[in-house]
Design a protein around this motif. Structure first.
Motif, short mmCIF file in Angstrom:
data_model
loop_
_atom_site.label_atom_id
_atom_site.label_comp_id
_atom_site.label_asym_id
_atom_site.label_seq_id
_atom_site.Cartn_x
_atom_site.Cartn_y
_atom_site.Cartn_z
N GLU A 183 -12.65 -10.75 0.67
CA GLU A 183 -13.89 -11.26 1.28
C GLU A 183 -13.72 -11.50 2.78
O GLU A 183 -14.65 -11.31 3.56
N LYS A 184 -12.51 -11.92 3.17
CA LYS A 184 -12.26 -12.28 4.57
C LYS A 184 -11.69 -11.12 5.39
O LYS A 184 -11.38 -11.29 6.58
N GLY A 185 -11.50 -9.96 4.78
CA GLY A 185 -10.97 -8.82 5.51
C GLY A 185 -9.49 -8.95 5.84
O GLY A 185 -9.02 -8.39 6.84
N VAL A 186 -8.75 -9.66 5.00
CA VAL A 186 -7.31 -9.85 5.19
C VAL A 186 -6.57 -9.01 4.16
O VAL A 186 -6.92 -9.02 2.97
N LEU A 187 -5.56 -8.27 4.58
CA LEU A 187 -4.76 -7.49 3.65
C LEU A 187 -4.01 -8.42 2.70
O LEU A 187 -3.43 -9.42 3.13
N SER A 188 -4.01 -8.09 1.42
CA SER A 188 -3.30 -8.90 0.42
C SER A 188 -2.00 -8.20 0.02
O SER A 188 -2.01 -7.04 -0.38
N ASP A 234 -3.61 -6.28 -14.73
CA ASP A 234 -4.53 -5.15 -14.63
C ASP A 234 -4.80 -4.95 -13.14
O ASP A 234 -5.65 -5.60 -12.55
N LEU A 235 -4.03 -4.05 -12.53
CA LEU A 235 -4.14 -3.88 -11.08
C LEU A 235 -5.45 -3.24 -10.67
O LEU A 235 -5.91 -3.46 -9.54
N ARG A 236 -6.06 -2.48 -11.55
CA ARG A 236 -7.37 -1.89 -11.20
C ARG A 236 -8.40 -3.00 -11.02
O ARG A 236 -9.18 -2.99 -10.06
N ALA A 237 -8.39 -3.98 -11.91
CA ALA A 237 -9.32 -5.10 -11.81
C ALA A 237 -8.94 -6.02 -10.65
O ALA A 237 -9.80 -6.51 -9.92
N LEU A 238 -7.64 -6.25 -10.46
CA LEU A 238 -7.17 -7.14 -9.39
C LEU A 238 -7.40 -6.52 -8.02
O LEU A 238 -7.84 -7.20 -7.09
N ASP A 239 -7.08 -5.26 -7.87
CA ASP A 239 -7.30 -4.47 -6.65
C ASP A 239 -6.69 -5.08 -5.40
O ASP A 239 -7.37 -5.29 -4.40
N PRO A 240 -5.38 -5.36 -5.40
CA PRO A 240 -4.73 -5.85 -4.18
C PRO A 240 -4.51 -4.71 -3.20
O PRO A 240 -4.59 -3.53 -3.57
N ASP A 241 -4.21 -5.05 -1.95
CA ASP A 241 -3.90 -4.01 -0.96
C ASP A 241 -2.48 -3.49 -1.12
O ASP A 241 -2.21 -2.32 -0.88
N PHE A 242 -1.56 -4.39 -1.54
CA PHE A 242 -0.18 -4.01 -1.79
C PHE A 242 0.35 -4.89 -2.91
O PHE A 242 -0.01 -6.07 -3.00
N THR A 290 -6.46 -13.09 -4.06
CA THR A 290 -6.72 -11.67 -3.77
C THR A 290 -8.20 -11.46 -3.45
O THR A 290 -8.56 -10.75 -2.49
N LYS A 291 -9.05 -12.08 -4.23
CA LYS A 291 -10.49 -11.97 -4.02
C LYS A 291 -10.89 -12.55 -2.67
O LYS A 291 -11.69 -11.95 -1.93
N LEU A 292 -10.34 -13.71 -2.31
CA LEU A 292 -10.66 -14.34 -1.03
C LEU A 292 -10.20 -13.45 0.13
O LEU A 292 -10.93 -13.30 1.13
N PRO A 299 17.34 -1.90 -16.42
CA PRO A 299 18.58 -2.26 -15.74
C PRO A 299 18.37 -2.45 -14.24
O PRO A 299 17.49 -1.82 -13.63
N ARG A 300 19.18 -3.32 -13.64
CA ARG A 300 19.13 -3.48 -12.19
C ARG A 300 19.60 -2.19 -11.50
O ARG A 300 20.53 -1.55 -11.99
N SER A 301 18.98 -1.74 -10.41
CA SER A 301 17.91 -2.41 -9.68
C SER A 301 16.70 -1.49 -9.68
O SER A 301 16.80 -0.33 -9.30
N CYS A 302 15.55 -2.05 -10.05
CA CYS A 302 14.35 -1.22 -10.16
C CYS A 302 13.11 -2.09 -9.98
O CYS A 302 12.97 -3.12 -10.64
N ALA A 303 12.25 -1.68 -9.06
CA ALA A 303 10.99 -2.37 -8.84
C ALA A 303 9.90 -1.35 -8.58
O ALA A 303 10.18 -0.23 -8.16
N LEU A 304 8.67 -1.74 -8.83
CA LEU A 304 7.55 -0.85 -8.52
C LEU A 304 6.89 -1.28 -7.22
O LEU A 304 6.87 -2.46 -6.87
N LEU A 305 6.39 -0.30 -6.51
CA LEU A 305 5.59 -0.53 -5.31
C LEU A 305 4.24 0.15 -5.53
O LEU A 305 4.19 1.37 -5.73
N TYR A 306 3.19 -0.66 -5.53
CA TYR A 306 1.84 -0.14 -5.73
C TYR A 306 1.09 -0.18 -4.41
O TYR A 306 1.02 -1.24 -3.76
N VAL A 307 0.58 0.97 -4.01
CA VAL A 307 -0.25 1.05 -2.80
C VAL A 307 -1.47 1.90 -3.15
O VAL A 307 -1.32 3.10 -3.44
N PRO A 308 -2.66 1.32 -3.15
CA PRO A 308 -3.85 2.13 -3.44
C PRO A 308 -4.00 3.24 -2.40
O PRO A 308 -3.52 3.13 -1.27
#
Length: 447
Positions: A215-220, A234-242, A210-212, A254-263
């Protein structure tokens, strides 16, 4: 009777040797089975595929479903948005991110699809999707579809991984791949990678990658299908794009449930749900939305109602968080137990089989709740017999353990969970050894 036929009594009744962390903590191991609804003749060693939900949380699921049946309009139009907001708030607190960055989708694959299908690929045809060859199969096929349907505007580049590898080798390979994109006149637009990959099930150096990417301007894009409930995040510290992660695998929803995080910085890129529903806002103007309760955030509002689906599982997220805290003692205790069990259990199963666990010298690959144990078979016979072995596990042994080939060697993937203990891994080793012996006798050829 084979040793593997003795499944039910020890699995259901438990035994006094189950691990106890300390006098203040819950008693993990087979006694926790009382909270789940497994068949007495089934030993659940493959939690990583479909997860499992405790009886108490499934009761809450049915309560939400009953409310939807009792007063459909009242519950779906007016009550559900409020409960969803409570669940998003609880999720955001768990992951240390703002509430407006978290929504729910049915599974991680849907989340990955939602992201990739929303990105507008440049008309100069230079965009590339970077991924690793250990990508989950459905997500790999999603990449194929995006490339196939992109009219030449986007291509894909795969990075080979042959475990065991050290984390720094993987990061260096990605860095070189991004540089190769530039040399080839391409643009690394987005990189897809796991937290814990599926096959083999090992921890990926997602923090460094994620850090790389940043640095390279690539969406993670992090596919954390096996993430929440298994890894401290800790998504605040990780700070991915998605980021996507299944709640129904390791978190007991229970199935089916997932989270989608988008800053917030990327929410304008995600304009539509899959399928497109009432929250979509067209460039030509907003159509009538029949749902009365709207969220202030266009992003959150988009995902609040995606067709008439059963969203009761989403509403169980806050209940699962509470259950894990009150019954199991909280995230730190859970992770401590399942990580230690995966490491110790993998060694025990490998000892029985006379083989080894898949890991690198630094031990970073095994810092999760799954283990991969080598099988004492040649690749050719394992390839021919694996389907028979897995079907026989279910029909004769009352369990299922995924088998696969990686880097020229056959492996078995075993999941560690709070309702298992070291005896289950020893039993798994004996079962796999017995099956391998039967393969060597050629029984699979007679099936």
């Amino acid at each position: 009777m084979s040793s593997s036929d003795k499944t039910s009594s020890s699995a259901v009744n438990g035994n006094e040797s189950s691990v106890k962390r300390d006098t203040a903590s819950p008693l993990f191991g087979q006694r926790i089975l009382q909270h789940f609804e497994f068949d007495p003749g089934h030993r659940n060693l493959n939690h990583g595929s479909f997860g499992a939900s405790p009886r108490a949380i499934r009761k809450k699921l049915r309560e939400y479903q009953d409310l939807a049946e009792a007063k459909p309009d009242q519950f779906i139009r007016y009550d559900t948005p409020d409960i969803l907001n409570e669940c998003r708030e609880a999720t955001a607190k768990l992951l240390n991110v703002p509430t407006e960055t978290v929504v729910f989708v049915v599974n991680a694959t849907t989340g990955v699809n939602t992201i990739l299908r929303n990105i507008a690929w440049n008309d100069d045809c230079k965009d590339e999707i970077i991924y690793f060859k250990t990508i989950y199969g459905a997500c790999g096929k999603t990449v194929d579809y995006i490339v196939d349907s992109g009219l030449g505007r986007v291509s894909a580049r795969a990075i080979q991984i042959d475990y065991p590898q050290e984390d720094e080798e993987i990061v260096t390979t990605l860095k070189n791949t991004i540089e190769d994109c530039v040399k080839d006149g391409k643009r690394a637009r987005i990189c897809i990678f796991d937290i814990v990959s599926s096959l083999p099930a090992v921890r990926f150096p997602f923090e460094e990658v994620t850090k790389l990417c940043k640095e390279k301007g690539v969406l993670s894009l992090i596919d954390g299908a096996q993430g929440i409930g298994m890894i401290d995040l800790d998504l605040r510290a990780l700070d991915p794009d998605f980021f996507v992660s299944n709640f129904h695998k390791w978190f007991y929803v229970p199935r089916s449930c997932a989270l989608l995080y988008v800053p917030v910085r990327n929410q304008a890129l995600i304009r539509s749900t899959i399928p497109t529903s009432h929250g979509y806002i067209s460039n030509s103007g907003e159509r009538f939305n029949p749902l009365p309760k709207k969220n202030e955030s266009p992003f959150v509002n988009n995902f609040q109602f995606v067709g008439s689906t059963d969203s009761a599982a989403y509403l169980c997220v806050k209940d699962a968080i509470e259950w894990r805290e009150q019954v199991l003692g909280g995230e730190a205790r859970i992770l401590e137990y399942i990580h230690a069990l995966a490491k110790d259990g993998g060694k025990k199963a490998a000892q029985v089989l006379g083989t080894e666990v898949l890991d690198n010298k630094s031990g970073t690959m095994s810092r999760c709740a799954t283990t991969n144990v080598a099988l004492p078979l040649e690749v050719e016979e394992a390839s021919q017999a694996s389907d028979w072995m897995m079907e026989t596990m279910m029909s004769e042994y009352g369990t299922f353990i995924p088998l696969f080939i990686h880097n020229g060697r056959p492996w078995a993937r075993i999941s560690a969970q709070v309702y298992l203990d070291i005896d289950d891994f020893e039993w798994a080793g004996r079962t796999l050894l017995e099956l391998c012996t039967r393969v060597k006798r050629g029984e699979y050829k007679e099936a």
